[in-house]
Design a protein around this motif. Structure first.
Motif, short mmCIF file in Angstrom:
data_model
loop_
_atom_site.label_atom_id
_atom_site.label_comp_id
_atom_site.label_asym_id
_atom_site.label_seq_id
_atom_site.Cartn_x
_atom_site.Cartn_y
_atom_site.Cartn_z
N LYS A 131 47.63 59.90 52.44
CA LYS A 131 49.01 60.35 52.31
C LYS A 131 49.68 59.75 51.08
O LYS A 131 50.41 60.43 50.36
CB LYS A 131 49.82 59.97 53.56
N ILE A 132 49.44 58.46 50.83
CA ILE A 132 50.05 57.79 49.67
C ILE A 132 49.55 58.42 48.37
O ILE A 132 50.35 58.73 47.48
CB ILE A 132 49.76 56.27 49.71
N CYS A 133 48.25 58.64 48.27
CA CYS A 133 47.69 59.26 47.06
C CYS A 133 48.23 60.67 46.88
O CYS A 133 48.53 61.08 45.75
CB CYS A 133 46.17 59.27 47.11
N GLU A 134 48.37 61.40 47.97
CA GLU A 134 48.88 62.77 47.89
C GLU A 134 50.32 62.79 47.38
O GLU A 134 50.66 63.54 46.47
CB GLU A 134 48.80 63.43 49.27
N VAL A 135 51.17 61.94 47.94
CA VAL A 135 52.58 61.90 47.55
C VAL A 135 52.73 61.40 46.11
O VAL A 135 53.54 61.93 45.34
CB VAL A 135 53.40 61.03 48.53
N LEU A 136 51.96 60.39 45.74
CA LEU A 136 52.08 59.82 44.39
C LEU A 136 51.30 60.62 43.35
O LEU A 136 51.45 60.38 42.15
CB LEU A 136 51.61 58.36 44.39
N GLY A 137 50.46 61.52 43.80
CA GLY A 137 49.66 62.30 42.87
C GLY A 137 48.70 61.42 42.08
O GLY A 137 48.51 61.62 40.88
N CYS A 138 48.12 60.45 42.77
CA CYS A 138 47.24 59.51 42.08
C CYS A 138 45.88 59.48 42.75
O CYS A 138 45.65 60.10 43.78
CB CYS A 138 47.87 58.12 42.06
N ASP A 139 44.99 58.74 42.16
CA ASP A 139 43.63 58.57 42.65
C ASP A 139 43.59 57.28 43.47
O ASP A 139 44.39 56.37 43.25
CB ASP A 139 42.70 58.45 41.44
N LEU A 140 42.65 57.18 44.38
CA LEU A 140 42.49 55.97 45.18
C LEU A 140 42.29 54.74 44.30
O LEU A 140 42.81 53.66 44.59
CB LEU A 140 41.32 56.12 46.15
N SER A 141 41.60 54.91 43.19
CA SER A 141 41.35 53.79 42.28
C SER A 141 42.63 53.29 41.60
O SER A 141 42.65 52.19 41.05
CB SER A 141 40.31 54.17 41.22
N ASP A 142 43.70 54.08 41.65
CA ASP A 142 44.99 53.62 41.14
C ASP A 142 45.66 52.66 42.12
O ASP A 142 46.46 51.81 41.73
CB ASP A 142 45.94 54.80 40.89
N ILE A 143 45.33 52.80 43.40
CA ILE A 143 45.94 51.99 44.45
C ILE A 143 45.09 50.76 44.77
O ILE A 143 45.60 49.66 44.92
CB ILE A 143 46.12 52.81 45.75
N LEU A 144 43.78 50.95 44.88
CA LEU A 144 42.87 49.85 45.23
C LEU A 144 42.00 49.49 44.05
O LEU A 144 41.53 50.36 43.33
CB LEU A 144 41.97 50.25 46.40
N GLU A 145 41.78 48.19 43.89
CA GLU A 145 40.98 47.71 42.76
C GLU A 145 40.08 46.57 43.24
O GLU A 145 40.54 45.67 43.96
CB GLU A 145 41.92 47.21 41.66
N TYR A 146 38.83 46.62 42.86
CA TYR A 146 37.91 45.54 43.19
C TYR A 146 37.95 44.49 42.08
O TYR A 146 37.80 44.81 40.91
CB TYR A 146 36.47 46.05 43.36
N GLU A 147 38.14 43.24 42.49
CA GLU A 147 38.14 42.13 41.55
C GLU A 147 37.12 41.12 42.05
O GLU A 147 37.26 40.62 43.18
CB GLU A 147 39.56 41.53 41.54
N PRO A 148 36.08 40.83 41.28
CA PRO A 148 35.06 39.90 41.75
C PRO A 148 35.67 38.55 42.16
O PRO A 148 36.62 38.07 41.53
CB PRO A 148 34.13 39.73 40.56
N ASN A 149 35.12 37.97 43.22
CA ASN A 149 35.58 36.66 43.66
C ASN A 149 35.14 35.60 42.66
O ASN A 149 34.06 35.70 42.06
CB ASN A 149 34.99 36.33 45.03
N GLU A 150 35.97 34.60 42.50
CA GLU A 150 35.59 33.50 41.62
C GLU A 150 34.51 32.68 42.31
O GLU A 150 34.60 32.38 43.49
CB GLU A 150 36.80 32.61 41.33
N LYS A 151 33.48 32.35 41.55
CA LYS A 151 32.40 31.56 42.12
C LYS A 151 32.72 30.09 41.99
O LYS A 151 33.17 29.63 40.95
CB LYS A 151 31.09 31.87 41.40
N SER A 152 32.47 29.36 43.06
CA SER A 152 32.75 27.94 43.04
C SER A 152 31.61 27.20 42.33
O SER A 152 30.44 27.59 42.41
CB SER A 152 32.97 27.44 44.46
N THR A 153 31.92 26.15 41.63
CA THR A 153 30.91 25.40 40.86
C THR A 153 30.58 24.10 41.56
O THR A 153 30.18 23.15 40.92
CB THR A 153 31.43 25.12 39.43
N ASP A 154 30.75 24.05 42.87
CA ASP A 154 30.46 22.81 43.62
C ASP A 154 29.01 22.53 43.70
O ASP A 154 28.13 23.22 43.83
CB ASP A 154 31.04 22.90 45.03
#
Length: 72
Positions: A49-72
Motif C-alpha cells: 500500500k505504501i509503495c502504491e500510494v507513494l509511487g515508489c519501488d520497495l527498494s526506495d523504502i527498504l535498504e540492506y546495510e551490511p552489519n559491522e563486523k566486530s574485531t574482537d
C-alpha cells in the motif's frame, strides 16, 4: 541490517505521516513506527500500500546495510 527509509521518502515527497496513513488506510501508529524504524517485522500488505500510494519501488523504502563486523 535492514534500514527503513520511509522518513526520507516522505520528506522528498513532502507528505506527512498522517496523510500517508489516511491514503493507505494504515493505522497512524503503524506509520509512525515505520517512520522511526521501531519495528522488527513489517506487514507485506502495508509495504504494498505504501509503495502504491507513494509511487515508489520497495527498494526506495527498504535498504540492506551490511552489519559491522566486530574485531574482537
Amino acid at each position: 541490517m535492514i534500514r527503513i527509509n520511509l522518513s526520507k521518502v516522505l520528506g522528498e515527497e513532502r507528505l506527512t505521516q498522517a496523510r500517508l496513513a489516511r491514503e493507505t488506510e494504515i493505522r497512524p501508529n503503524t506509520i509512525s513506527e515505520l517512520y522511526h524504524e521501531l519495528v522488527d517485522r513489517v506487514n507485506l500488505n502495508h509495504l504494498d500500500k505504501i509503495c502504491e500510494v507513494l509511487g515508489c519501488d520497495l527498494s526506495d523504502i527498504l535498504e540492506y546495510e551490511p552489519n559491522e563486523k566486530s574485531t574482537d
